[in-house]
Scaffold this motif. Structure first.
Motif, PDB file in Angstrom:
ATOM      1  N   ARG A  60       5.678  11.065  -3.386  1.00  0.00           N
ATOM      2  CA  ARG A  60       5.254  10.060  -4.351  1.00  0.00           C
ATOM      3  C   ARG A  60       4.370   9.043  -3.627  1.00  0.00           C
ATOM      4  O   ARG A  60       4.686   8.621  -2.522  1.00  0.00           O
ATOM      5  CB  ARG A  60       6.473   9.358  -4.930  1.00  0.00           C
ATOM      6  N   THR A  61       3.290   8.685  -4.262  1.00  0.00           N
ATOM      7  CA  THR A  61       2.406   7.657  -3.696  1.00  0.00           C
ATOM      8  C   THR A  61       2.183   6.615  -4.779  1.00  0.00           C
ATOM      9  O   THR A  61       2.702   6.751  -5.897  1.00  0.00           O
ATOM     10  CB  THR A  61       1.042   8.250  -3.298  1.00  0.00           C
ATOM     11  N   ASN A  62       1.392   5.610  -4.477  1.00  0.00           N
ATOM     12  CA  ASN A  62       1.079   4.612  -5.508  1.00  0.00           C
ATOM     13  C   ASN A  62       0.334   5.227  -6.682  1.00  0.00           C
ATOM     14  O   ASN A  62       0.287   4.661  -7.763  1.00  0.00           O
ATOM     15  CB  ASN A  62       0.264   3.466  -4.896  1.00  0.00           C
ATOM     16  N   ASP A  63      -0.268   6.395  -6.462  1.00  0.00           N
ATOM     17  CA  ASP A  63      -0.990   7.075  -7.547  1.00  0.00           C
ATOM     18  C   ASP A  63      -0.142   8.102  -8.275  1.00  0.00           C
ATOM     19  O   ASP A  63      -0.670   8.913  -9.029  1.00  0.00           O
ATOM     20  CB  ASP A  63      -2.235   7.777  -6.992  1.00  0.00           C
ATOM     21  N   GLY A  64       1.126   8.135  -8.004  1.00  0.00           N
ATOM     22  CA  GLY A  64       1.991   9.078  -8.719  1.00  0.00           C
ATOM     23  C   GLY A  64       2.471  10.200  -7.821  1.00  0.00           C
ATOM     24  O   GLY A  64       2.287  10.164  -6.603  1.00  0.00           O
ATOM     25  N   PHE A  65       3.068  11.205  -8.483  1.00  0.00           N
ATOM     26  CA  PHE A  65       3.614  12.335  -7.714  1.00  0.00           C
ATOM     27  C   PHE A  65       2.507  13.299  -7.302  1.00  0.00           C
ATOM     28  O   PHE A  65       1.511  13.449  -8.005  1.00  0.00           O
ATOM     29  CB  PHE A  65       4.630  13.111  -8.558  1.00  0.00           C
ATOM     30  N   ARG A  66       2.714  13.928  -6.153  1.00  0.00           N
ATOM     31  CA  ARG A  66       1.797  14.974  -5.704  1.00  0.00           C
ATOM     32  C   ARG A  66       2.640  16.159  -5.228  1.00  0.00           C
ATOM     33  O   ARG A  66       3.673  15.963  -4.586  1.00  0.00           O
ATOM     34  CB  ARG A  66       0.984  14.494  -4.503  1.00  0.00           C
ATOM     35  N   VAL A  67       2.151  17.349  -5.526  1.00  0.00           N
ATOM     36  CA  VAL A  67       2.808  18.531  -4.963  1.00  0.00           C
ATOM     37  C   VAL A  67       2.240  18.770  -3.576  1.00  0.00           C
ATOM     38  O   VAL A  67       1.026  18.855  -3.412  1.00  0.00           O
ATOM     39  CB  VAL A  67       2.561  19.777  -5.830  1.00  0.00           C
ATOM     40  N   LEU A  68       3.128  18.852  -2.607  1.00  0.00           N
ATOM     41  CA  LEU A  68       2.676  19.042  -1.233  1.00  0.00           C
ATOM     42  C   LEU A  68       2.624  20.533  -0.914  1.00  0.00           C
ATOM     43  O   LEU A  68       1.753  21.005  -0.202  1.00  0.00           O
ATOM     44  CB  LEU A  68       3.668  18.349  -0.303  1.00  0.00           C
ATOM     45  N   PRO A  73       6.175  -4.077  -5.688  1.00  0.00           N
ATOM     46  CA  PRO A  73       5.404  -4.710  -4.611  1.00  0.00           C
ATOM     47  C   PRO A  73       5.771  -6.181  -4.399  1.00  0.00           C
ATOM     48  O   PRO A  73       5.647  -6.704  -3.304  1.00  0.00           O
ATOM     49  CB  PRO A  73       3.954  -4.563  -5.090  1.00  0.00           C
ATOM     50  N   ASP A  74       6.251  -6.869  -5.459  1.00  0.00           N
ATOM     51  CA  ASP A  74       6.583  -8.284  -5.285  1.00  0.00           C
ATOM     52  C   ASP A  74       7.980  -8.495  -4.689  1.00  0.00           C
ATOM     53  O   ASP A  74       8.437  -9.623  -4.533  1.00  0.00           O
ATOM     54  CB  ASP A  74       6.464  -9.022  -6.624  1.00  0.00           C
ATOM     55  N   SER A 109       0.823  -1.214   0.000  1.00  0.00           N
ATOM     56  CA  SER A 109       0.000   0.000   0.000  1.00  0.00           C
ATOM     57  C   SER A 109       0.854   1.259   0.000  1.00  0.00           C
ATOM     58  O   SER A 109       0.346   2.361  -0.116  1.00  0.00           O
ATOM     59  CB  SER A 109      -0.922   0.009   1.220  1.00  0.00           C
ATOM     60  N   ILE A 110       2.170   1.095   0.149  1.00  0.00           N
ATOM     61  CA  ILE A 110       3.077   2.242   0.142  1.00  0.00           C
ATOM     62  C   ILE A 110       4.083   2.065  -0.990  1.00  0.00           C
ATOM     63  O   ILE A 110       4.686   1.000  -1.127  1.00  0.00           O
ATOM     64  CB  ILE A 110       3.829   2.343   1.495  1.00  0.00           C
ATOM     65  N   TYR A 111       4.244   3.110  -1.771  1.00  0.00           N
ATOM     66  CA  TYR A 111       5.194   3.033  -2.880  1.00  0.00           C
ATOM     67  C   TYR A 111       6.610   2.933  -2.328  1.00  0.00           C
ATOM     68  O   TYR A 111       7.011   3.734  -1.494  1.00  0.00           O
ATOM     69  CB  TYR A 111       5.064   4.293  -3.749  1.00  0.00           C
ATOM     70  N   ASP A 112       7.359   1.930  -2.772  1.00  0.00           N
ATOM     71  CA  ASP A 112       8.755   1.834  -2.348  1.00  0.00           C
ATOM     72  C   ASP A 112       9.640   2.295  -3.496  1.00  0.00           C
ATOM     73  O   ASP A 112       9.456   1.881  -4.643  1.00  0.00           O
ATOM     74  CB  ASP A 112       9.118   0.405  -1.954  1.00  0.00           C
ATOM     75  N   GLU A 113      10.588   3.186  -3.169  1.00  0.00           N
ATOM     76  CA  GLU A 113      11.413   3.798  -4.217  1.00  0.00           C
ATOM     77  C   GLU A 113      12.345   2.783  -4.874  1.00  0.00           C
ATOM     78  O   GLU A 113      12.757   2.962  -6.009  1.00  0.00           O
ATOM     79  CB  GLU A 113      12.235   4.953  -3.644  1.00  0.00           C
ATOM     80  N   MET A 114      12.681   1.715  -4.171  1.00  0.00           N
ATOM     81  CA  MET A 114      13.632   0.765  -4.742  1.00  0.00           C
ATOM     82  C   MET A 114      12.986  -0.538  -5.202  1.00  0.00           C
ATOM     83  O   MET A 114      13.454  -1.159  -6.139  1.00  0.00           O
ATOM     84  CB  MET A 114      14.752   0.466  -3.737  1.00  0.00           C
TER      85      MET A 114
END
Lengths: 477, 320
Positions: free
Chosen positions: A155-163, A19-20, A11-16
């Motif tokens: 960055r999330t699983n849905d892509g980049f977001r500007v905070l 998911p598998d 459920s959390i995007y991992d930069e490296m």
């Protein structure tokens, strides 16, 4: 050292990692190299990185009860890696966004068409404390209000977001460069073989940007970096940048205005200054116009600026465009001024000034992040899931008392990146602050200050609150 | 160059020179504690405080039995080395020198900064307990060497612009003022003949001049020769005349400030200081008075430099 016990949460995007659990294609080389290193070697690398910061005195200042304390920002030695393709998307999005924000500033201090056309409510703009009445009717040279911007991205699983768009006096770029230097010095061969895009030319690019903005006819402008002084938490950066671009590092007391021109006091007498890269907030730059009690500013500076005899970078008044309420309207601005859809999305934001948003916020406090409009640096916010019922009650009272001061956003699953923690790899949440420069054209160095929430599970990346940093690599294709 | 930067570098030079000077004094003094008579130890402390123009922290230093002297020494060394509230302790001078460097990092070379910062980080961690029981003199020797290394790194890496000149000016003014003060304190003492020899020997050691003395005058230390060496020998790196010549040279190389009255006056005064040593010293009977004059002129010179380059009134000197 292997990643056997490294936790991957789909459920959390991992930069490296995917998911598998397999490394992402562009991270494979760095991953494989890390696996080959022993725990001891990694420990040595980490130690070298930390020591290089301490030896070089790369510090920020924390103000405690007693005295100011020079601290070193904790730097993690494992780089965060991004593919060239991802970076190009960010670059396009950042360029588009800054273009719209500059058009917005030129508009709201001028004809205010965007308000007239009903795209943004008038009170959101004019009610914002960062809206500077003093700037009304002013047109910034080349339309560049914001020349230096440090956008916070996640960055999330849905892509980049500007905070957050940081459009006033964004800091952190010296860490981008210092982290890179430390990474090069400690990872050496891995750095070389990874074909990382360079960021060292940032100083030159910054200089070109500042020169772009010099008053007309000043072909060899004198540039000064105005710092609040050695007690400012970002003083190291001010000194560092002044050195990089060959500017004088000045304090308010070194400058004076005479007949509408700005001068600095040198050993050979007064010398005219053409461009002031100011790292002092609007409130403090000119006691004659803004806060009269300011000792950091230069009386008459705004007068000289409005006459066009000196450039101020960034222009005063840009804070209205990075206000947390105005932020919610940036996608509309992009549509309005550029006729385009935003390449980089915002985080869904509810403005508590709207009754329906207020109700939603109060009903869902435990699932939301609530922020105070005027605060920055991670202060004054409530992270719902990490709060106690008492804290939420207390916070809700504050929100009810002044709804317009608050916004709420869903808790984002900020991406995570592997960090070396107590001798093993563990995921930690990260964000990204790239620096966008715009004089007559947009220039972006392919890098960023990557901030890390070093406490396990924490989402707060601010260096004043236990955050650290790591180097950020954009790979060549 | 920006006035405030020039001033910062000037003070950096001064503070580090002062720290180095104190290291030299304390290094010898802590050596004295090992094998010299109580009188000499007592004289050593009086000389240090006298030359720094500062009263000892606990009133007059008593000349007592061995035990007391050694216990006092611990407290006095702490006062002169690590005491934060003493603005002329080694720690304070070093920290102020480093603080000026930190603020003016963009005006010095990266190598200079690293050298100074590493030394600072080391000293930062220490206290008198850490250095006293083993070998205090090696702490002073190391610190002194670190400052000398800094000067060497500066010599080989720093751009020779006005920043360099102001740093050198600070060093030479400080050095001249300190040596004049130190020699003056020595002359004001009134010891027996035998004691006098021992005190001059230790003074030569403090000034890194003992070997030079031996080479030039032989092993027997005579007051007159020692004095001439320390004051007038152009070959001795930190003789008074060399410090004053260096001051005049640096001032001559810096472009006049906007307030030419002050900068011209500063140059003339530097010239007069040199002349005092070069031309008046040999024939002068009352050398204490002359040294007092030198020390006073050094203070005046500092004021003139400040008025000429750092703090000039802008109303009288509009922009060019």
């Amino acid at each position: 050292m292997d990643f056997e016990n490294y936790e991957i949460d789909p459920s959390i995007y991992d930069e490296m990692f995917l998911p598998d659990g397999a490394p992402r294609e562009h991270c494979r080389q760095v991953h494989d190299a890390l696996v080959l290193l022993s725990e001891e070697e990694l420990g040595n690398i980490q130690e070298r990185v930390t020591r290089s910061f301490s030896n070089e005195g790369i510090t920020f200042t924390v103000y405690g009860d007693d005295e100011a304390d020079e601290r070193i920002i904790p730097i993690d030695c494992v780089p965060r890696v991004m593919s060239g393709a991802d970076w190009r998307q960010l670059e396009a999005g950042l360029t588009q966004r800054l273009k719209a924000l500059n058009l917005f500033l030129e508009d709201v201090y001028g004809p205010a068409r965007i308000i007239e056309d009903g795209v943004i409510p008038v009170d959101v703009v004019r009610g914002c404390p960062q809206y500077r009445v003093e700037m009304r009717g002013f047109s910034a040279p080349h339309g560049t209000w914001v020349a230096i911007c440090g956008t916070d991205l996640v960055r999330t699983n849905d892509g980049f977001r500007v905070l957050e768009d940081n459009l006033r006096v964004p800091s952190g770029v010296s860490y981008m460069l210092a982290n890179r230097k430390a990474a090069k010095g400690s990872l050496r061969r891995l750095y070389r073989s990874s074909r990382v895009q360079e960021v060292e030319h940032y100083g030159r690019v910054l200089l070109e940007t500042l020169r772009d903005l010099a008053p007309r006819g000043r072909s060899d402008p004198t540039i000064a970096l105005l710092t609040p002084g050695v007690y400012n938490s970002a003083f190291y950066e001010h000194m560092f940048l002044a050195h990089e671009i060959g500017a004088e590092l000045v304090e308010g007391r070194d400058l004076l205005v005479n007949d509408g021109f700005v001068y600095m006091r040198t050993t050979a007498g007064l010398r005219r200054v053409d461009v002031v890269y100011r790292r002092v907030d609007d409130d403090f730059i000119d006691p004659l116009v803004f806060r009269a009690d300011s000792l950091l500013g230069v009386p008459g500076l705004m007068h000289a600026y409005k006459l066009g005899n000196v450039a101020l970078v960034n222009a005063p008044g840009t804070g209205v465009a990075d206000d947390k309420s105005v932020y919610a309207y940036v996608p509309e601005m992009i549509r309005y001024y550029l006729g385009e859809e935003a390449i980089l999305s915002n985080v869904d934001t509810r403005l508590c000034r709207r009754p329906e948003d207020l109700e939603y916020t109060l009903d869902n406090l435990q699932d939301l992040v609530v922020k105070r409009v005027g605060e920055s640096g991670g202060y004054g916010m409530l992270i719902g899931p990490h709060s106690t019922p008492e804290e939420r009650d207390e916070y809700a009272d504050q929100v009810r008392a002044n709804p317009a001061d608050f916004i709420s956003q869903p808790v984002l699953a900020l991406s995570r990146s592997p960090c070396l923690i107590d001798g093993s790899f563990e995921p930690r949440h990260v964000d990204l602050r790239p620096f966008v420069l715009h004089g007559r054209e947009t220039r972006i160095a392919p890098g960023a200050f990557c901030r890390v929430a070093l406490r396990r599970g924490s989402l707060v990346v601010n260096s004043s609150q236990g955050g650290g940093g790591k180097d950020f690599w954009v790979l060549e294709d | 160059m920006l006035s405030r930067s020039a001033q910062g570098l000037y003070w950096m030079g001064r503070y580090l020179e002062r720290a180095e000077h104190l290291c030299g004094l304390l290094r010898l003094q802590t050596e004295t504690l090992v094998d010299r008579p109580v009188r000499e130890i007592h004289f050593g402390w009086t000389r240090i405080y006298g030359s720094m123009n500062r009263p000892p922290p606990f009133g007059e230093i008593e000349m007592d039995s061995d035990d007391y002297t050694l216990a006092d020494s611990y407290a006095l060394a702490d006062d002169l080395t690590f005491e934060r509230s003493n603005p002329t302790s080694i720690w304070s001078c070093f920290a102020l020198g480093r603080e000026n460097a930190r603020q003016m990092r963009h005006c010095i070379s990266a190598e200079m900064w690293t050298q100074l910062n590493l030394a600072y980080l080391r000293i930062q961690k220490l206290s008198i307990q850490d250095i006293w029981w083993m070998s205090p003199e090696s702490f002073y020797a190391t610190t002194s060497a670190e400052i000398n290394t800094f000067a060497g790194v500066a010599e080989s890496t720093m751009y020779r612009d006005d920043g360099w000149r102001f740093m050198q000016l600070g060093r030479s003014v400080e050095r001249a003022q300190l040596s004049a003060g130190l020699i003056l304190t020595q002359l004001s003492a009134d010891p027996s003949k035998e004691e006098e020899d021992a005190d001059w020997t230790s003074l030569l050691r403090i000034c890194h001049a003992f070997e030079a003395y031996n080479r030039r005058y032989g092993v027997e230390v005579q007051t007159g020769h020692a004095l001439d060496l320390l004051v007038t020998d152009p070959l001795l790196p930190n003789s008074l005349c060399r410090s004053l010549d260096m001051t005049a040279e640096e001032l001559a190389a810096i472009d006049p400030g906007p307030d030419t009255r002050s900068s011209d006056a500063a140059r003339r005064l530097a010239g007069r200081l040199g002349a005092l040593i070069h031309y008046e010293w040999p024939d002068r009977e009352d050398r204490e008075a002359l040294l007092r004059q030198v020390r006073g002129y050094c203070l005046d010179l500092h004021d003139l430099v400040t008025a000429a380059y750092f703090d000039y009134p802008i109303e009288d000197h509009p922009a060019r």
